[in-house]
Motif scaffolding. Structure first.
Motif, PDB file in Angstrom:
ATOM      1  N   ILE A 177      -6.794  42.944 -29.689  1.00  0.00           N
ATOM      2  CA  ILE A 177      -7.207  42.661 -28.311  1.00  0.00           C
ATOM      3  C   ILE A 177      -6.421  41.477 -27.752  1.00  0.00           C
ATOM      4  O   ILE A 177      -5.975  41.482 -26.595  1.00  0.00           O
ATOM      5  CB  ILE A 177      -8.720  42.388 -28.245  1.00  0.00           C
ATOM      6  CG1 ILE A 177      -9.507  43.655 -28.640  1.00  0.00           C
ATOM      7  CG2 ILE A 177      -9.136  41.918 -26.857  1.00  0.00           C
ATOM      8  CD1 ILE A 177     -10.996  43.432 -28.764  1.00  0.00           C
ATOM      9  N   GLY A 178      -6.240  40.447 -28.590  1.00  0.00           N
ATOM     10  CA  GLY A 178      -5.485  39.280 -28.149  1.00  0.00           C
ATOM     11  C   GLY A 178      -4.038  39.624 -27.835  1.00  0.00           C
ATOM     12  O   GLY A 178      -3.482  39.169 -26.821  1.00  0.00           O
ATOM     13  N   LEU A 179      -3.404  40.427 -28.698  1.00  0.00           N
ATOM     14  CA  LEU A 179      -2.024  40.841 -28.445  1.00  0.00           C
ATOM     15  C   LEU A 179      -1.927  41.705 -27.192  1.00  0.00           C
ATOM     16  O   LEU A 179      -0.950  41.632 -26.441  1.00  0.00           O
ATOM     17  CB  LEU A 179      -1.485  41.598 -29.660  1.00  0.00           C
ATOM     18  CG  LEU A 179      -1.249  40.758 -30.928  1.00  0.00           C
ATOM     19  CD1 LEU A 179      -0.958  41.653 -32.122  1.00  0.00           C
ATOM     20  CD2 LEU A 179      -0.106  39.771 -30.717  1.00  0.00           C
ATOM     21  N   PHE A 180      -2.938  42.535 -26.961  1.00  0.00           N
ATOM     22  CA  PHE A 180      -2.982  43.378 -25.773  1.00  0.00           C
ATOM     23  C   PHE A 180      -3.094  42.535 -24.500  1.00  0.00           C
ATOM     24  O   PHE A 180      -2.523  42.887 -23.448  1.00  0.00           O
ATOM     25  CB  PHE A 180      -4.159  44.343 -25.886  1.00  0.00           C
ATOM     26  CG  PHE A 180      -4.433  45.137 -24.635  1.00  0.00           C
ATOM     27  CD1 PHE A 180      -3.625  46.215 -24.279  1.00  0.00           C
ATOM     28  CD2 PHE A 180      -5.498  44.806 -23.804  1.00  0.00           C
ATOM     29  CE1 PHE A 180      -3.882  46.929 -23.110  1.00  0.00           C
ATOM     30  CE2 PHE A 180      -5.761  45.522 -22.655  1.00  0.00           C
ATOM     31  CZ  PHE A 180      -4.939  46.592 -22.305  1.00  0.00           C
ATOM     32  N   ARG A 181      -3.784  41.407 -24.588  1.00  0.00           N
ATOM     33  CA  ARG A 181      -4.036  40.572 -23.411  1.00  0.00           C
ATOM     34  C   ARG A 181      -2.923  39.562 -23.137  1.00  0.00           C
ATOM     35  O   ARG A 181      -3.025  38.786 -22.193  1.00  0.00           O
ATOM     36  CB  ARG A 181      -5.352  39.828 -23.596  1.00  0.00           C
ATOM     37  CG  ARG A 181      -6.577  40.726 -23.654  1.00  0.00           C
ATOM     38  CD  ARG A 181      -7.836  39.881 -23.723  1.00  0.00           C
ATOM     39  NE  ARG A 181      -7.964  39.048 -22.530  1.00  0.00           N
ATOM     40  CZ  ARG A 181      -8.672  37.928 -22.454  1.00  0.00           C
ATOM     41  NH1 ARG A 181      -9.302  37.479 -23.550  1.00  0.00           N
ATOM     42  NH2 ARG A 181      -8.753  37.239 -21.337  1.00  0.00           N
ATOM     43  N   ALA A 204       2.719  46.674 -20.392  1.00  0.00           N
ATOM     44  CA  ALA A 204       1.529  47.493 -20.608  1.00  0.00           C
ATOM     45  C   ALA A 204       1.720  48.452 -21.770  1.00  0.00           C
ATOM     46  O   ALA A 204       0.802  48.667 -22.579  1.00  0.00           O
ATOM     47  CB  ALA A 204       1.193  48.255 -19.329  1.00  0.00           C
ATOM     48  N   ASN A 205       2.909  49.034 -21.880  1.00  0.00           N
ATOM     49  CA  ASN A 205       3.161  50.000 -22.963  1.00  0.00           C
ATOM     50  C   ASN A 205       3.078  49.337 -24.332  1.00  0.00           C
ATOM     51  O   ASN A 205       2.450  49.865 -25.255  1.00  0.00           O
ATOM     52  CB  ASN A 205       4.536  50.645 -22.767  1.00  0.00           C
ATOM     53  CG  ASN A 205       4.569  51.563 -21.563  1.00  0.00           C
ATOM     54  OD1 ASN A 205       3.539  52.083 -21.129  1.00  0.00           O
ATOM     55  ND2 ASN A 205       5.763  51.779 -21.005  1.00  0.00           N
ATOM     56  N   ILE A 206       3.740  48.182 -24.460  1.00  0.00           N
ATOM     57  CA  ILE A 206       3.694  47.458 -25.735  1.00  0.00           C
ATOM     58  C   ILE A 206       2.276  46.994 -26.029  1.00  0.00           C
ATOM     59  O   ILE A 206       1.802  47.039 -27.167  1.00  0.00           O
ATOM     60  CB  ILE A 206       4.659  46.254 -25.714  1.00  0.00           C
ATOM     61  CG1 ILE A 206       6.097  46.733 -25.526  1.00  0.00           C
ATOM     62  CG2 ILE A 206       4.532  45.445 -26.995  1.00  0.00           C
ATOM     63  CD1 ILE A 206       6.606  47.611 -26.642  1.00  0.00           C
ATOM     64  N   GLY A 207       1.562  46.560 -24.987  1.00  0.00           N
ATOM     65  CA  GLY A 207       0.181  46.118 -25.178  1.00  0.00           C
ATOM     66  C   GLY A 207      -0.708  47.229 -25.688  1.00  0.00           C
ATOM     67  O   GLY A 207      -1.542  47.011 -26.582  1.00  0.00           O
TER      68      GLY A 207
END
Length: 398
Positions: A275-279, A285-288
C-alpha cells in the motif's frame, strides 16, 4: 533409575543465605529445585525426595520452600529429624544451567551421607565444607554448565553466563552477533520484573501497528522507520524466549503464540508495504498497481498457511507440535546438497531477512523488500506443492 545410575535416591540441599539470592528472576533454591524436577523428568523418575537442610543461623522467616507450577516430580520437606544415609548433598550456592544437572552428577564426585545423622546442628558446617571442597576441585577452566557461588558479588556474572547460553540453535547470523547481545541486556532488566513470556510476546507484537502506520505513508521516512521498527521487533522478540528459559516458564503454548504473532506481523507487513509503495507520489499509476498486485498475491499466498499457526494455538493439546523444518531441510538436501541447503537456510532466516530489509530501506530501495517477499512466497508455495506431491508419490509407491 536415578539410584541405579547415580547411586542415590534422595537429595539433601544445604540452604544458607544464598537460597534467597535472586539470579535471573529466580531464587537460588527455586532454581535448584526446578533443575532437579527437570532432571527427574529427563530420567523418567516418578518423584525425587528432597530434604532442605537449613543452616542453623538462617531465621525461620527466611526458610521458604519453592512453590512453582512447574514442580511436579519433586517431593519437598525440611530437615527436622535424623538424616538418612545414601542421600546426595547439594547446596544453594550451586548455580546450575538449564538441563545441566545430568552432566554435573556424571562428572562431579558425589558428596553423600554415609551414616544416619542425628545431630543436625553440628552436621551442617561439615557437609557444606565437603560439598564446597568437592566443587572447587571439580571446576575446570572454561566450565559452562555450573559454578559454585562463593559471594553474592558473583550474581551479575552468573546472570550474564546464563543468558549467554539461552539462544536457540536455529538462530541466524544476525541473531548471534547483533540481536541476541542486545536482547540479553534488555532481558536482564525484564527478569527483575514480574512479566511473563507470553505478556512480553503480546507487548512486542503491539509495536507492529506502529510500524504499519509508517509503512503506508509511502515516503522514504515511512519506509525507513517502519523497517527499523520491525528490526527492533525482531530484537525484542528474542526476550520472551530468554525469559521463559531463565525462569523455567517455557511452554508449547508460548512457542505457538510467538510463532502466530510473528506470522501475523509478516502478513500485515507485506500488505502495508504494498500500500505504501502504491501511494508513492512520484510513482506512475501502472507501476503503483504492479506493487499493489504483487503485495496482494504475496499476502494471499502467505495467508494460506495461517492454519498451520492458528490451529495449534487454539488447540487444547499442549504437547509439542511436530515441526516440518527438518523434513524440509532433508528434502532440499536431496536436490541441492547439504552445503548449499545450509547456506540457503542461513540467509533466509527471519533475523537475516529483516536486517537486509532495513539496509534496503536505508538505501531507498523499499520496492526490493516487496520483491524479495514476493519471490520467497512463490518459491515457498511451489516447494510445499512439490513436498505434498513427493509425499503422495512415496505413499503410492509403498
Amino acid at each position: 533409575m536415578i539410584e541405579k545410575h547415580y547411586g542415590f535416591y534422595r537429595i539433601v540441599i544445604l540452604g544458607d543465605e544464598s537460597a534467597n539470592w535472586q539470579i535471573a528472576g529466580l531464587r537460588q533454591l527455586d532454581r535448584l529445585v526446578l533443575g532437579l524436577d527437570e532432571f527427574a523428568k529427563a530420567m523418567g523418575t516418578a518423584k525425587i525426595e528432597i530434604v532442605v537442610f537449613w543452616k542453623p543461623e538462617i531465621p525461620l522467616s527466611e526458610r521458604l520452600l519453592p512453590k512453582h507450577q512447574r514442580i511436579t516430580r519433586v517431593r519437598l520437606t525440611e530437615a527436622s529429624s535424623p538424616l538418612e544415609p545414601e542421600a546426595r548433598i547439594l547446596a544453594t550456592r550451586l548455580f546450575i544451567a538449564r538441563n545441566a544437572l545430568l552432566k554435573f552428577f556424571s562428572t562431579t564426585p558425589p558428596v553423600k551421607i554415609e551414616q544416619p545423622i542425628v545431630d543436625l546442628t553440628g552436621a551442617w558446617p561439615r557437609l557444606f565444607e565437603q560439598f564446597e571442597r568437592t566443587c572447587r576441585s571439580a571446576i575446570r577452566a572454561g566450565v559452562e554448565d555450573w559454578r559454585f557461588l562463593a559471594h553474592s558479588s558473583e550474581i551479575v556474572a552468573s546472570e550474564k553466563h546464563l543468558l549467554r547460553h539461552s539462544g536457540k540453535s536455529q538462530d541466524g547470523m544476525i541473531s548471534k552477533f547483533l540481536n541476541r547481545p542486545i536482547s540479553r541486556v534488555i532481558t536482564r532488566f525484564l527478569l527483575k520484573l514480574p512479566i511473563t513470556p507470553n505478556a512480553w510476546t503480546i507487548l512486542t507484537f503491539a509495536l507492529a501497528p506502529v510500524a504499519f502506520v509508517f509503512l503506508v505513508r509511502g515516503d522514504y521516512t515511512g519506509f525507513l522507520v517502519g523497517s527499523a521498527l520491525f528490526q527492533l521487533i525482531n530484537i525484542l522478540d528474542g526476550c520472551d524466549g530468554e525469559i521463559a528459559r531463565a525462569k523455567y516458564l517455557d511452554s508449547e503454548r508460548g512457542r505457538r503464540l510467538d510463532a502466530f504473532c510473528d506470522f501475523v506481523a509478516n502478513l500485515i507487513f507485506v500488505l502495508c508495504l504494498g500500500i505504501g509503495l502504491f501511494r508513492q507520489p512520484l510513482v506512475s499509476a501502472n507501476i503503483g498497481f504492479v506493487y499493489l498486485l504483487e503485495s496482494l498475491i504475496t499476502f494471499l499466498i502467505m495467508a494460506g498457511g495461517v492454519g498451520r499457526f492458528l490451529m495449534p494455538l487454539l488447540a487444547r493439546d499442549t504437547t509439542r507440535v511436530v515441526s516440518r523444518r527438518q523434513e524440509d531441510f532433508n528434502l532440499a538436501d536431496r536436490f541441492f546438497g547439504r552445503a548449499l541447503t545450509a547456506f540457503i537456510y542461513q540467509i533466509t532466516q527471519r533475523d537475516v531477512i529483516y536486517f537486509v530489509f532495513l539496509l534496503l530501506a536505508i538505501a531507498g530501495r523499499a520496492s526490493w523488500i516487496l520483491h524479495i517477499f514476493f519471490a520467497f512466497s512463490v518459491i515457498t508455495l511451489f516447494f510445499r506443492l512439490f513436498r505434498k506431491s513427493w509425499r503422495l508419490a512415496a505413499e503410492v509407491h509403498c
